[in-house]
Enzyme design. Sequence first.
Site, PDB file in Angstrom:
ATOM      1  N   GLU A  72      12.651  -1.494  12.204  1.00 61.29           N
ATOM      2  CA  GLU A  72      12.071  -2.822  12.406  1.00 61.29           C
ATOM      3  C   GLU A  72      13.142  -3.905  12.408  1.00 61.29           C
ATOM      4  O   GLU A  72      13.033  -4.903  13.143  1.00 61.29           O
ATOM      5  CB  GLU A  72      11.023  -3.115  11.332  1.00 61.29           C
ATOM      6  CG  GLU A  72       9.732  -2.330  11.484  1.00 61.29           C
ATOM      7  CD  GLU A  72       9.842  -0.885  11.074  1.00 61.29           C
ATOM      8  OE1 GLU A  72       8.982  -0.065  11.471  1.00 61.29           O
ATOM      9  OE2 GLU A  72      10.822  -0.558  10.338  1.00 61.29           O
ATOM     10  N   HIS A 141      -0.378   0.997   5.150  1.00 57.64           N
ATOM     11  CA  HIS A 141      -0.527   0.846   6.593  1.00 57.64           C
ATOM     12  C   HIS A 141      -1.770   0.045   6.978  1.00 57.64           C
ATOM     13  O   HIS A 141      -2.220   0.125   8.120  1.00 57.64           O
ATOM     14  CB  HIS A 141      -0.612   2.222   7.268  1.00 57.64           C
ATOM     15  CG  HIS A 141       0.566   3.099   7.041  1.00 57.64           C
ATOM     16  ND1 HIS A 141       0.771   3.755   5.864  1.00 57.64           N
ATOM     17  CD2 HIS A 141       1.616   3.414   7.847  1.00 57.64           C
ATOM     18  CE1 HIS A 141       1.897   4.471   5.945  1.00 57.64           C
ATOM     19  NE2 HIS A 141       2.428   4.266   7.138  1.00 57.64           N
TER      20      HIS A 141
END
Length: 347
Positions: A72, A141
Amino acid sequence: MTAETGSETVETTPMLGFQALGSALDDALARDPSVILLGEDIADPSGGVFKVSAGLSTKYGTDRVRATPISEQAIVGAAVGAAIAGMKPVAEIMLMDFLAVCMDQVSNHAAKLRYMSGGQTTVPLTIRCAAGAGMQFGAQHSEMLEAWLTHIPGLKVVVPSNPADAKGLLTAAIFDPDPVVVVEQSLLYFAPPQPVPVGHHVVPLGSAATVRAGNDITLISYGRQVHTALAAAEALARESVDAEVIDLRSLVPLDESRILESVARTKHAVVIHEAVRRGGFGAELAAMITENLFDELGAPVQRVAGPVTPIPFAKTLEDAFVPGEDAIVAAARSALARSRATAGTHG
């Protein structure tokens, strides 16, 4: 299929959420050669974990639709660099929880560069991320972390509730000169198809929508909780309570005037979101309403939000985490009862 928008007739076609988002990306890539996509597994044959970018690398090439390593920091760092070099990158962070990994790039670079350059350097960066409960993805998540983002000056944040707005808000984000985070709740991707405008479609940032008119109480929400608020409004109607429902669509910038006009008229407000209650965006909404309308409110602004706990994996517990119709109806009843009690005391 066509739809009337004011005096304008708009051609529409039924789309799922992931198809509407893909349509926005397709239109942007075709319209502007400076638009590029970056993210894990977004190139064909995968087309992204939710298939949003399916077919786009085949159509536009892997120079413009780039599958990245699982990093990321690399994705957002490269996107920030591309943005300040004149591109319009759209970076996909697969799940919103993973923004924690690249928050330095988001907060200290993307959000601050325009300010620190005296307006000379814009950062036309879009970050897309899936979020929210309902898919049994587990605690790491499934979070809604929009409050993190709205606290950072320089970032814009949008949360669509339906496929048409998802397409329009993403398009607006891509062509905005500032960094915009588009929060896409996972259940939106595969919700029942809805009419979506064909071709170029823009929903202006900072523009809320009144999705149900009413006079007794205002229900304010965004994302999937808008649909829960609408269901609660129908339940309240059976009790002769006329609830107005506002879909914020955009959290930053915020359509304060629409909120305040509605609450000034109804005298009561309930703010609803899936994210945990403590420090949630609902607290900001409640404070804004109270600061502006304290003397006009019939009762304190009510908040309906997720409990302060990680999101469970077990389906029954996950469902219990997400605020439902009954909780909204109870909050509305409480506000109206308190208002009647106060009126009786002062009568």
